[in-house]
Scaffold this motif. Structure first.
Motif, PDB file in Angstrom:
ATOM      1  N   ALA A 137      11.330 -49.562   4.362  1.00  0.00           N
ATOM      2  CA  ALA A 137      12.314 -48.096   3.907  1.00  0.00           C
ATOM      3  C   ALA A 137      11.985 -47.259   4.791  1.00  0.00           C
ATOM      4  CB  ALA A 137      11.858 -47.658   2.551  1.00  0.00           C
ATOM      5  N   GLU A 138      10.891 -47.139   5.567  1.00  0.00           N
ATOM      6  CA  GLU A 138      10.498 -46.295   6.615  1.00  0.00           C
ATOM      7  C   GLU A 138      11.318 -46.760   7.594  1.00  0.00           C
ATOM      8  OE1 GLU A 138       6.805 -43.963   6.815  1.00  0.00           O
ATOM      9  OE2 GLU A 138       6.495 -45.423   8.383  1.00  0.00           O
ATOM     10  N   ILE A 139      11.559 -48.017   8.076  1.00  0.00           N
ATOM     11  CA  ILE A 139      12.167 -48.448   9.392  1.00  0.00           C
ATOM     12  C   ILE A 139      13.587 -48.284   9.199  1.00  0.00           C
ATOM     13  CG2 ILE A 139      13.067 -50.689  10.202  1.00  0.00           C
ATOM     14  CD1 ILE A 139      10.173 -51.784   9.764  1.00  0.00           C
ATOM     15  N   ILE A 140      13.979 -48.133   7.822  1.00  0.00           N
ATOM     16  CA  ILE A 140      15.863 -48.005   7.670  1.00  0.00           C
ATOM     17  C   ILE A 140      15.865 -46.616   8.050  1.00  0.00           C
ATOM     18  CG2 ILE A 140      17.320 -47.944   6.036  1.00  0.00           C
ATOM     19  CD1 ILE A 140      16.300 -50.725   4.934  1.00  0.00           C
ATOM     20  N   ARG A 162      13.278 -43.078  -0.102  1.00  0.00           N
ATOM     21  CA  ARG A 162      13.386 -43.719  -1.505  1.00  0.00           C
ATOM     22  C   ARG A 162      14.503 -44.334  -2.026  1.00  0.00           C
ATOM     23  NH1 ARG A 162      11.127 -38.289  -2.117  1.00  0.00           N
ATOM     24  NH2 ARG A 162      13.318 -37.370  -2.437  1.00  0.00           N
ATOM     25  N   TYR A 163      15.542 -43.851  -1.320  1.00  0.00           N
ATOM     26  CA  TYR A 163      16.881 -44.564  -1.603  1.00  0.00           C
ATOM     27  C   TYR A 163      16.658 -46.192  -1.022  1.00  0.00           C
ATOM     28  CZ  TYR A 163      21.700 -45.682  -1.488  1.00  0.00           C
ATOM     29  OH  TYR A 163      23.110 -46.198  -1.942  1.00  0.00           O
ATOM     30  N   ALA A 164      16.352 -46.256   0.124  1.00  0.00           N
ATOM     31  CA  ALA A 164      16.187 -47.436   0.630  1.00  0.00           C
ATOM     32  C   ALA A 164      15.017 -48.368  -0.068  1.00  0.00           C
ATOM     33  CB  ALA A 164      15.813 -47.503   2.116  1.00  0.00           C
ATOM     34  N   TYR A 165      14.164 -47.728  -0.708  1.00  0.00           N
ATOM     35  CA  TYR A 165      13.078 -48.325  -1.290  1.00  0.00           C
ATOM     36  C   TYR A 165      13.579 -48.864  -2.581  1.00  0.00           C
ATOM     37  CZ  TYR A 165       8.323 -49.055  -3.276  1.00  0.00           C
ATOM     38  OH  TYR A 165       7.193 -49.797  -4.166  1.00  0.00           O
ATOM     39  N   GLU A 166      14.040 -47.993  -3.331  1.00  0.00           N
ATOM     40  CA  GLU A 166      14.483 -48.724  -4.533  1.00  0.00           C
ATOM     41  C   GLU A 166      15.505 -49.957  -4.529  1.00  0.00           C
ATOM     42  OE1 GLU A 166      13.854 -47.523  -7.791  1.00  0.00           O
ATOM     43  OE2 GLU A 166      12.499 -46.274  -6.639  1.00  0.00           O
ATOM     44  N   ARG A 167      15.905 -50.256  -3.473  1.00  0.00           N
ATOM     45  CA  ARG A 167      17.062 -51.276  -3.314  1.00  0.00           C
ATOM     46  C   ARG A 167      16.455 -52.610  -2.774  1.00  0.00           C
ATOM     47  NH1 ARG A 167      18.924 -46.782  -4.183  1.00  0.00           N
ATOM     48  NH2 ARG A 167      21.019 -46.586  -5.077  1.00  0.00           N
ATOM     49  N   ILE A 168      15.120 -52.368  -2.256  1.00  0.00           N
ATOM     50  CA  ILE A 168      14.372 -53.463  -1.687  1.00  0.00           C
ATOM     51  C   ILE A 168      13.157 -53.759  -2.763  1.00  0.00           C
ATOM     52  CG2 ILE A 168      15.222 -53.333   0.461  1.00  0.00           C
ATOM     53  CD1 ILE A 168      12.585 -51.720   1.233  1.00  0.00           C
ATOM     54  N   LYS A 169      12.571 -52.861  -3.425  1.00  0.00           N
ATOM     55  CA  LYS A 169      11.440 -52.772  -3.992  1.00  0.00           C
ATOM     56  C   LYS A 169      10.942 -54.305  -4.753  1.00  0.00           C
ATOM     57  CE  LYS A 169      12.567 -50.347  -8.222  1.00  0.00           C
ATOM     58  NZ  LYS A 169      12.089 -49.012  -9.167  1.00  0.00           N
ATOM     59  N   LYS A 170      11.985 -55.280  -5.266  1.00  0.00           N
ATOM     60  CA  LYS A 170      11.726 -56.196  -6.064  1.00  0.00           C
ATOM     61  C   LYS A 170      11.642 -57.554  -5.146  1.00  0.00           C
ATOM     62  CE  LYS A 170      12.920 -54.239 -10.560  1.00  0.00           C
ATOM     63  NZ  LYS A 170      13.862 -54.565 -11.635  1.00  0.00           N
ATOM     64  N   GLN A 171      11.896 -57.402  -3.821  1.00  0.00           N
ATOM     65  CA  GLN A 171      12.413 -58.629  -3.248  1.00  0.00           C
ATOM     66  C   GLN A 171      11.233 -59.055  -2.432  1.00  0.00           C
ATOM     67  OE1 GLN A 171      15.802 -57.991  -0.701  1.00  0.00           O
ATOM     68  NE2 GLN A 171      16.584 -56.729  -2.140  1.00  0.00           N
ATOM     69  N   ILE A 201      16.460 -56.996   6.618  1.00  0.00           N
ATOM     70  CA  ILE A 201      16.200 -55.714   6.822  1.00  0.00           C
ATOM     71  C   ILE A 201      17.922 -55.351   7.331  1.00  0.00           C
ATOM     72  CG2 ILE A 201      15.607 -53.535   8.033  1.00  0.00           C
ATOM     73  CD1 ILE A 201      13.000 -54.886   8.555  1.00  0.00           C
ATOM     74  N   ASP A 202      18.186 -55.946   8.193  1.00  0.00           N
ATOM     75  CA  ASP A 202      19.676 -55.743   8.666  1.00  0.00           C
ATOM     76  C   ASP A 202      20.923 -55.762   7.696  1.00  0.00           C
ATOM     77  OD1 ASP A 202      18.930 -58.208   9.183  1.00  0.00           O
ATOM     78  OD2 ASP A 202      20.873 -58.522  10.437  1.00  0.00           O
ATOM     79  N   GLY A 203      20.595 -56.844   6.944  1.00  0.00           N
ATOM     80  CA  GLY A 203      21.394 -57.504   5.919  1.00  0.00           C
ATOM     81  C   GLY A 203      21.434 -56.260   4.673  1.00  0.00           C
ATOM     82  N   ARG A 244      23.751 -53.175   1.355  1.00  0.00           N
ATOM     83  CA  ARG A 244      23.249 -52.430   0.051  1.00  0.00           C
ATOM     84  C   ARG A 244      23.141 -51.073   0.395  1.00  0.00           C
ATOM     85  NH1 ARG A 244      18.990 -55.351  -2.960  1.00  0.00           N
ATOM     86  NH2 ARG A 244      19.828 -54.296  -4.810  1.00  0.00           N
ATOM     87  N   LEU A 245      23.406 -50.479   1.547  1.00  0.00           N
ATOM     88  CA  LEU A 245      23.125 -48.964   1.522  1.00  0.00           C
ATOM     89  C   LEU A 245      24.351 -48.272   2.348  1.00  0.00           C
ATOM     90  CD1 LEU A 245      19.602 -49.202   3.466  1.00  0.00           C
ATOM     91  CD2 LEU A 245      20.029 -49.143   0.938  1.00  0.00           C
ATOM     92  N   GLN A 246      25.578 -48.527   1.616  1.00  0.00           N
ATOM     93  CA  GLN A 246      26.833 -48.136   1.845  1.00  0.00           C
ATOM     94  C   GLN A 246      26.711 -46.412   1.686  1.00  0.00           C
ATOM     95  OE1 GLN A 246      29.217 -49.407   3.862  1.00  0.00           O
ATOM     96  NE2 GLN A 246      27.971 -51.425   3.821  1.00  0.00           N
ATOM     97  N   GLN A 247      25.989 -46.131   0.430  1.00  0.00           N
ATOM     98  CA  GLN A 247      26.057 -44.558   0.145  1.00  0.00           C
ATOM     99  C   GLN A 247      25.189 -44.107   1.358  1.00  0.00           C
ATOM    100  OE1 GLN A 247      25.304 -43.714  -3.869  1.00  0.00           O
ATOM    101  NE2 GLN A 247      24.528 -41.809  -3.422  1.00  0.00           N
ATOM    102  N   LEU A 248      24.211 -44.575   1.646  1.00  0.00           N
ATOM    103  CA  LEU A 248      23.434 -43.821   2.677  1.00  0.00           C
ATOM    104  C   LEU A 248      24.073 -43.922   4.123  1.00  0.00           C
ATOM    105  CD1 LEU A 248      20.495 -42.903   3.124  1.00  0.00           C
ATOM    106  CD2 LEU A 248      19.738 -45.071   3.811  1.00  0.00           C
ATOM    107  N   LYS A 249      24.862 -44.763   4.407  1.00  0.00           N
ATOM    108  CA  LYS A 249      25.677 -44.640   5.772  1.00  0.00           C
ATOM    109  C   LYS A 249      26.541 -43.784   5.512  1.00  0.00           C
ATOM    110  CE  LYS A 249      26.187 -49.107   6.167  1.00  0.00           C
ATOM    111  NZ  LYS A 249      26.845 -50.448   6.841  1.00  0.00           N
ATOM    112  N   GLY A 250      27.329 -43.456   4.602  1.00  0.00           N
ATOM    113  CA  GLY A 250      28.273 -42.664   4.119  1.00  0.00           C
ATOM    114  C   GLY A 250      27.697 -41.081   4.170  1.00  0.00           C
ATOM    115  N   LYS A 251      26.525 -40.852   3.983  1.00  0.00           N
ATOM    116  CA  LYS A 251      25.729 -39.765   4.149  1.00  0.00           C
ATOM    117  C   LYS A 251      25.677 -39.294   5.506  1.00  0.00           C
ATOM    118  CE  LYS A 251      21.008 -37.725   2.913  1.00  0.00           C
ATOM    119  NZ  LYS A 251      19.920 -38.228   2.580  1.00  0.00           N
TER     120      LYS A 251
END
Length: 239
Positions: A66-69, A109-118, A123-125, A130-137
């Protein structure tokens, strides 16, 4: 034993090294096996660890991904899309990390919530699909930026970021440590190797800086300018 794998493009292979180096202390205490390999344009890090520690390893690795992203991928996005005049190259780099720091924890936090169970993390995928909302921001932030940005505005922005921060971090002979005295290496995710101390400080979102030992000349200039009355000089520092 359990496995966690993390992959990214070969061009972003240093991201996997960042994860590996961040796990240093855990790896010393626990019987683990690490394997990093490059194949067909991708880098892959496999971490084999005792099942008993699975939750701990997953939490730590997901946090670093999540930090990398929130740092590396955001930096690359801003670097590609922001065309600013009015600042030197060093000041532009300081501005970029300041923009990252402004909502770093929220993005993490936003990124972490979308990877925490994997257990298998691409990372690039994840970033691309899965992070379209983040990119939009981030796109919205870019759209608000002026064509010109000047040093006085940069100072005002950095000062604003730390205005209500209370956390103290430490600089010891050019190395930055957080309030738990853990070495901070977030700048290693960014392909730029100057004014590292001040950029690392900005990425910690600290409010106070305690300095021991000498700073590189450029860093000293910007640290004093941006943190002014929030600096504590320890033994070993001579201005």
């Amino acid at each position: 034993m359990a496995n966690i794998t993390v992959t990214d493009t070969v061009q972003n292979g240093d991201n996997l090294y960042y994860i590996q180096s961040s796990l240093g202390e855990m790896l010393k205490r626990v019987d683990c096996k690490l394997k990093k390999e490059d194949l067909d344009g991708r880098s892959k890090l496999t971490i084999e660890h005792p099942e008993y520690y699975s939750d701990i390893f997953k939490t730590e690795i997901h946090d670093k991904v999540a930090e990398i992203i929130a740092i590396k991928y955001k930096y690359d996005y801003f670097k590609r899309n922001l065309k600013l005049s009015g600042l030197s190259i060093k000041e532009k780099e300081i501005l970029l990390v300041s923009m990252i720091a402004a909502d770093l924890e929220e993005d993490k936090r936003y990124a972490y919530e979308r990877i925490k169970k994997q257990n298998e993390i691409c990372i690039d995928g994840i970033f691309n699909f899965r992070l379209q909302q983040l990119k939009g921001k981030w796109q919205e932030v870019v759209s608000y930026m002026p064509d010109c940005f000047f040093p006085d505005q940069l100072k005002e922005f950095v000062t604003y970021l730390k205005e209500h921060r209370k956390k103290r971090v430490y600089v010891d002979n050019g190395r930055v440590y957080d309030n738990y005295y853990r070495r901070m290496k977030r700048c290693s995710l960014i392909e730029y190797d100057q004014v590292n101390v001040v950029r690392e400080l900005i990425l910690t979102n600290c409010g106070e800086v305690e300095i021991s030992g000498k700073l590189p000349q450029d860093d000293e200039k910007y640290v004093k300018e941006y943190y002014s009355n929030k600096i504590i000089f320890s033994t070993g520092y001579f201005s």
